[in-house]
Each structure stands twice: as structure tokens, then as C-alpha cells.
Design an enzyme around this catalytic site. Structure first.
Site, PDB file in Angstrom:
ATOM      1  N   HIS A  72     -46.381  33.132 -18.952  1.00 21.86           N
ATOM      2  CA  HIS A  72     -45.497  32.567 -19.942  1.00 21.86           C
ATOM      3  C   HIS A  72     -46.610  31.940 -20.956  1.00 21.86           C
ATOM      4  O   HIS A  72     -47.852  31.623 -20.867  1.00 21.86           O
ATOM      5  CB  HIS A  72     -44.496  31.425 -19.726  1.00 21.86           C
ATOM      6  CG  HIS A  72     -45.039  30.385 -18.714  1.00 21.86           C
ATOM      7  ND1 HIS A  72     -45.368  30.406 -17.498  1.00 21.86           N
ATOM      8  CD2 HIS A  72     -45.669  29.089 -19.176  1.00 21.86           C
ATOM      9  CE1 HIS A  72     -45.843  29.312 -16.893  1.00 21.86           C
ATOM     10  NE2 HIS A  72     -46.116  28.474 -17.901  1.00 21.86           N
ATOM     11  N   HIS A 127     -46.942  29.447 -24.259  1.00 20.06           N
ATOM     12  CA  HIS A 127     -46.653  27.948 -24.697  1.00 20.06           C
ATOM     13  C   HIS A 127     -46.792  28.251 -26.217  1.00 20.06           C
ATOM     14  O   HIS A 127     -47.883  28.416 -26.641  1.00 20.06           O
ATOM     15  CB  HIS A 127     -47.421  26.826 -24.308  1.00 20.06           C
ATOM     16  CG  HIS A 127     -47.092  26.419 -22.797  1.00 20.06           C
ATOM     17  ND1 HIS A 127     -46.130  25.376 -22.470  1.00 20.06           N
ATOM     18  CD2 HIS A 127     -47.763  26.875 -21.758  1.00 20.06           C
ATOM     19  CE1 HIS A 127     -46.283  25.273 -21.233  1.00 20.06           C
ATOM     20  NE2 HIS A 127     -47.115  26.332 -20.889  1.00 20.06           N
ATOM     21  N   ASP A 181     -38.863  24.716 -23.754  1.00 20.93           N
ATOM     22  CA  ASP A 181     -39.464  24.216 -22.717  1.00 20.93           C
ATOM     23  C   ASP A 181     -38.589  22.836 -22.186  1.00 20.93           C
ATOM     24  O   ASP A 181     -38.359  22.220 -23.230  1.00 20.93           O
ATOM     25  CB  ASP A 181     -40.907  23.573 -22.906  1.00 20.93           C
ATOM     26  CG  ASP A 181     -41.518  23.243 -21.757  1.00 20.93           C
ATOM     27  OD1 ASP A 181     -42.618  23.960 -21.670  1.00 20.93           O
ATOM     28  OD2 ASP A 181     -41.396  22.350 -20.863  1.00 20.93           O
TER      29      ASP A 181
END
Ligand code: 5GP
Length: 134
Positions: free
Chosen positions: A94, A96, A29
Site C-alpha cells: 500500500h 500512503h 486510513d
């Protein structure tokens, strides 16, 4: 138009890759909650809501994320790898994966970690190495 994450998976936009297979891609990220904070995406499906994915892509994404989490935990010292799905910012599904020392670390209101490019490169290479050895 391709999403920013499709362009990342295609290599058109640079990223710190931590794992990849034919259908899925994982990368650091850009604004991490912790060192090693990783995003896991499907490469060929741009739907922006994870629960809209077809069953095969959905199951494959989580199976890939599991492998990435195992590699991440081996590469980055942490108590657990936390999992979160938000999708409030980038309209491309997505997951995390966040290295945690405590539950407080999985709070997106927290200040973000400051990581140098060199450190990101080293962390990504360590995770990728662990992933390739699974
Ligand atoms: P969400 O959509 O799950 O709410 O948040 C999107 C996440 O993607 C954020 O944590 C943000 O830092 C990350 N992000 C947004 N744009 C980029 C980018 O261009 N590169 C990378 N590596 N991460 C990004």
C-alpha cells in the site's frame, strides 16, 4: 488467507472508499496522520513488499495513486500530498497519501488526527467526486 486490505477492497470489511478501478482501490486510513490520509492498494496482488510487484502492477499502482493524489488535493485543503511506503504493519502493498501543511506532517510518530465518522464520510465522498471528474 486473504489480507485485511483484500477484504476491505472486496467490501467484506467496511472502509471509506475514495477511488476504485478494476485493479486498484483507495480508502481512508483508519488511524490518519491528517484528515484525508489515504491508502492505495492493488486489489488482486497481495505481495507485502512494493518492490516485489510485477512491473505492470507496480506502474499501474503509481499511476492510480497519482490520480488519487490529484483528487485528494482538490478535495482537502493542503500544501502538498505527501507520499510514503512503509508496510511495517499490514502485509499487503500500500501507498500512503497524506495531505501536508508542512514536512513535519509526514512523521508517523506524530499523534493521529481525530476525525468523526461523519467527517470521514464527507471527506471520502469529496475525494471520490473529484476522482470521478478527472
Ligand atoms: P504500514 O503497514 O504502512 O506500516 O501501516 C498500515 C496502515 O494501515 C496504518 O496507517 C494503519 O492505520 C492502517 N490500517 C491498518 N488496519 C486498517 C484497517 O483495517 N482499515 C483501514 N482503513 N486502515 C488500516
Amino acid at each position: 488467507m486473504a489480507t485485511i486490505f483484500t477484504r476491505i477492497a472486496n467490501g467484506e470489511i467496511p472502509s471509506y472508499k475514495v477511488a476504485e478501478d478494476a485493479d486498484f482501490y483507495a480508502f481512508l486510513d483508519i488511524n490518519p496522520l491528517a484528515k484525508g490520509h489515504t491508502l492505495v492498494i492493488p486489489k488482486h496482488v497481495e505481495d507485502d513488499y512494493i518492490f516485489h510487484l510485477d512491473e505492470q502492477t507496480y506502474a499501474g499502482l503509481w499511476a492510480f495513486a497519482r490520480k488519487v493524489a490529484v483528487a485528494l488535493k482538490a478535495a482537502v485543503p493542503c500544501q502538498r500530498v505527501g507520499v510514503c511506503v512503509l508496510g511495517m504493519e499490514v502485509p499487503h502493498t500500500h501507498i500512503h497519501l497524506v495531505p501536508l501543511q508542512s514536512e513535519k506532517d509526514l512523521n508517523f510518530a506524530n499523534p493521529r488526527a481525530v476525525v468523526t465518522p461523519e467527517e470521514n464520510a464527507r471527506i471520502a465522498a469529496s475525494i471520490l467526486k473529484e476522482y470521478e471528474n478527472l
